[in-house]
Design a protein around this motif. Sequence first.
Motif, PDB file in Angstrom:
ATOM      1  N   GLY A 108       5.154  25.222 -22.922  1.00 37.68           N
ATOM      2  CA  GLY A 108       6.282  25.675 -23.723  1.00 37.68           C
ATOM      3  C   GLY A 108       5.787  26.013 -25.117  1.00 37.68           C
ATOM      4  O   GLY A 108       4.905  25.335 -25.648  1.00 37.68           O
ATOM      5  N   PHE A 109       6.338  27.073 -25.699  1.00 36.69           N
ATOM      6  CA  PHE A 109       5.901  27.516 -27.027  1.00 36.69           C
ATOM      7  C   PHE A 109       7.089  27.530 -27.972  1.00 36.69           C
ATOM      8  O   PHE A 109       8.100  28.156 -27.683  1.00 36.69           O
ATOM      9  CB  PHE A 109       5.304  28.928 -26.950  1.00 36.69           C
ATOM     10  N   VAL A 110       6.950  26.827 -29.086  1.00 35.26           N
ATOM     11  CA  VAL A 110       7.972  26.866 -30.131  1.00 35.26           C
ATOM     12  C   VAL A 110       7.297  27.488 -31.349  1.00 35.26           C
ATOM     13  O   VAL A 110       6.652  26.785 -32.127  1.00 35.26           O
ATOM     14  CB  VAL A 110       8.500  25.452 -30.457  1.00 35.26           C
ATOM     15  N   PHE A 111       7.402  28.794 -31.464  1.00 34.71           N
ATOM     16  CA  PHE A 111       6.750  29.500 -32.566  1.00 34.71           C
ATOM     17  C   PHE A 111       7.812  30.063 -33.501  1.00 34.71           C
ATOM     18  O   PHE A 111       8.992  30.046 -33.197  1.00 34.71           O
ATOM     19  CB  PHE A 111       5.846  30.614 -32.029  1.00 34.71           C
ATOM     20  N   GLN A 112       7.352  30.583 -34.631  1.00 30.38           N
ATOM     21  CA  GLN A 112       8.305  31.075 -35.632  1.00 30.38           C
ATOM     22  C   GLN A 112       9.130  32.252 -35.122  1.00 30.38           C
ATOM     23  O   GLN A 112      10.292  32.374 -35.454  1.00 30.38           O
ATOM     24  CB  GLN A 112       7.551  31.484 -36.907  1.00 30.38           C
ATOM     25  N   SER A 113       8.502  33.127 -34.340  1.00 29.82           N
ATOM     26  CA  SER A 113       9.278  34.261 -33.825  1.00 29.82           C
ATOM     27  C   SER A 113      10.025  33.770 -32.588  1.00 29.82           C
ATOM     28  O   SER A 113       9.439  33.225 -31.662  1.00 29.82           O
ATOM     29  CB  SER A 113       8.354  35.412 -33.449  1.00 29.82           C
ATOM     30  N   TYR A 114      11.320  33.922 -32.591  1.00 28.70           N
ATOM     31  CA  TYR A 114      12.107  33.284 -31.537  1.00 28.70           C
ATOM     32  C   TYR A 114      12.076  34.085 -30.238  1.00 28.70           C
ATOM     33  O   TYR A 114      12.306  33.549 -29.169  1.00 28.70           O
ATOM     34  CB  TYR A 114      13.574  33.104 -31.953  1.00 28.70           C
ATOM     35  N   GLU A 143      22.946  23.964 -20.206  1.00 25.85           N
ATOM     36  CA  GLU A 143      23.962  23.402 -21.097  1.00 25.85           C
ATOM     37  C   GLU A 143      23.444  22.121 -21.766  1.00 25.85           C
ATOM     38  O   GLU A 143      23.639  21.902 -22.958  1.00 25.85           O
ATOM     39  CB  GLU A 143      25.253  23.125 -20.293  1.00 25.85           C
ATOM     40  N   GLN A 144      22.738  21.309 -20.982  1.00 24.18           N
ATOM     41  CA  GLN A 144      22.183  20.050 -21.511  1.00 24.18           C
ATOM     42  C   GLN A 144      21.171  20.346 -22.632  1.00 24.18           C
ATOM     43  O   GLN A 144      21.170  19.694 -23.669  1.00 24.18           O
ATOM     44  CB  GLN A 144      21.463  19.356 -20.367  1.00 24.18           C
ATOM     45  N   ALA A 145      20.345  21.367 -22.417  1.00 26.60           N
ATOM     46  CA  ALA A 145      19.332  21.716 -23.423  1.00 26.60           C
ATOM     47  C   ALA A 145      20.002  22.218 -24.699  1.00 26.60           C
ATOM     48  O   ALA A 145      19.601  21.850 -25.813  1.00 26.60           O
ATOM     49  CB  ALA A 145      18.380  22.776 -22.863  1.00 26.60           C
ATOM     50  N   LEU A 146      21.049  23.031 -24.534  1.00 21.74           N
ATOM     51  CA  LEU A 146      21.764  23.526 -25.725  1.00 21.74           C
ATOM     52  C   LEU A 146      22.432  22.369 -26.456  1.00 21.74           C
ATOM     53  O   LEU A 146      22.396  22.287 -27.690  1.00 21.74           O
ATOM     54  CB  LEU A 146      22.804  24.578 -25.324  1.00 21.74           C
ATOM     55  N   ALA A 147      23.033  21.441 -25.693  1.00 23.28           N
ATOM     56  CA  ALA A 147      23.699  20.297 -26.323  1.00 23.28           C
ATOM     57  C   ALA A 147      22.693  19.441 -27.075  1.00 23.28           C
ATOM     58  O   ALA A 147      22.973  18.938 -28.166  1.00 23.28           O
ATOM     59  CB  ALA A 147      24.409  19.468 -25.255  1.00 23.28           C
ATOM     60  N   ILE A 172      14.274  26.681 -29.015  1.00 22.97           N
ATOM     61  CA  ILE A 172      13.797  25.344 -28.636  1.00 22.97           C
ATOM     62  C   ILE A 172      14.523  24.866 -27.372  1.00 22.97           C
ATOM     63  O   ILE A 172      13.905  24.291 -26.475  1.00 22.97           O
ATOM     64  CB  ILE A 172      13.958  24.373 -29.821  1.00 22.97           C
ATOM     65  N   ALA A 173      15.825  25.164 -27.290  1.00 22.68           N
ATOM     66  CA  ALA A 173      16.573  24.794 -26.074  1.00 22.68           C
ATOM     67  C   ALA A 173      15.966  25.493 -24.858  1.00 22.68           C
ATOM     68  O   ALA A 173      15.889  24.905 -23.769  1.00 22.68           O
ATOM     69  CB  ALA A 173      18.045  25.181 -26.229  1.00 22.68           C
ATOM     70  N   GLY A 197      16.450  20.049 -38.495  1.00 21.75           N
ATOM     71  CA  GLY A 197      15.033  19.706 -38.371  1.00 21.75           C
ATOM     72  C   GLY A 197      14.867  18.354 -37.700  1.00 21.75           C
ATOM     73  O   GLY A 197      14.001  18.172 -36.839  1.00 21.75           O
ATOM     74  N   ARG A 198      15.737  17.399 -38.074  1.00 19.17           N
ATOM     75  CA  ARG A 198      15.647  16.059 -37.468  1.00 19.17           C
ATOM     76  C   ARG A 198      15.967  16.121 -35.980  1.00 19.17           C
ATOM     77  O   ARG A 198      15.318  15.475 -35.159  1.00 19.17           O
ATOM     78  CB  ARG A 198      16.613  15.092 -38.182  1.00 19.17           C
ATOM     79  N   ILE A 199      16.979  16.945 -35.627  1.00 18.09           N
ATOM     80  CA  ILE A 199      17.358  17.066 -34.205  1.00 18.09           C
ATOM     81  C   ILE A 199      16.175  17.618 -33.407  1.00 18.09           C
ATOM     82  O   ILE A 199      15.799  17.086 -32.356  1.00 18.09           O
ATOM     83  CB  ILE A 199      18.572  18.021 -34.051  1.00 18.09           C
ATOM     84  N   VAL A 200      15.579  18.695 -33.937  1.00 15.17           N
ATOM     85  CA  VAL A 200      14.480  19.338 -33.222  1.00 15.17           C
ATOM     86  C   VAL A 200      13.297  18.382 -33.083  1.00 15.17           C
ATOM     87  O   VAL A 200      12.692  18.253 -32.018  1.00 15.17           O
ATOM     88  CB  VAL A 200      14.074  20.641 -33.962  1.00 15.17           C
TER      89      VAL A 200
END
Length: 280
Positions: A108-114, A143-147, A172-173, A197-200
């Motif tokens: 999985g990639f979480v980069f600046q460009s969405y 839905e779980q990932a979005l929540a 990120i979801a 930021g804390r959630i992520v």
Amino acid sequence: MASTTRQTAPHAPASTAHPTGALIVADHLSKSYPVGTGEVHILHGVSLTVSEGEVCAIMGPSGSGKSTLLYCLAGLEAPSAGDVALLGRSLGSSSRTQLAELRRSELGFVFQSYNLMPTLSVAENVALPFRLRGEKVDASRVEQALASVGLGGRGSSRPGSMSGGEQQRVAIARVLAQRPRIVFADEPTGALDSKAGRIVLSELRRIGSTSGQCVLIVTHDPAVAAACDRVVFMRDGRLARQMTTPTTDGVAAMLASLEQESLEAAGAGADGGAGGGRAA
Ligand code: ADP
């Protein structure tokens, strides 16, 4: 503050809390780019292991090679020498098709460009990797990932109607819904306010603490690094130090000291800091 911040050599075992399998193994990685008639050497023989159940941060002064290392570890850049093994598979000996399959199914990639598709809804964007693999979309997982990133009930919105921070949380979801074995994140909280930021960060920590998974984060934020299990520090293309059980203050002080070392090496005319590195 009296917590036990420990500094060790970069090649010491990661942590006794993570004795299980190594998911990322970098073996003497070097990277150089052609510049004019010569070459510029960015990474100098970097070796690093990240084990399952671990969240590891990479920090270092600007230009120290963090992003280059992340791209090499993630198989997005080929090293000039050395090799990377992900989940026990050598990237150097994998075909393009095998690499693409590994990326699709395990990373999985979480980069600046969405890279969100503006014509699709938020839920469709999160579900896109399932579709690309020809799999049935697991709506409850979407839905779980979005929540989990605080966007429950926003699945029918379009990305264009959301703020930059919300779009980053959608991205990120999308990663979370895939439940990848390894997550690579480049400044994952960079565009977020402190609550988001804390959630992520807590979601990344949750992935990292799951057995069989790990997370590698490049960050310049000492508070983000302090939330990780281990921080490795780069200076001039080398792993210079590492810290387990990091604290925000400890990380900030280490960063300041490395920046000073880097400036002194440059001032002394050291060739690319080659005299100052301690990790081969
Ligand atoms: P960091 O993420 O620590 O800021 P980078 O990995 O982005 O560092 O870059 C390290 C060094 O490599 C920088 O000096 C940068 O200018 C150089 N660099 C990065 N990519 C290239 C490239 N494609 N060609 C030449 N130099 C590059």
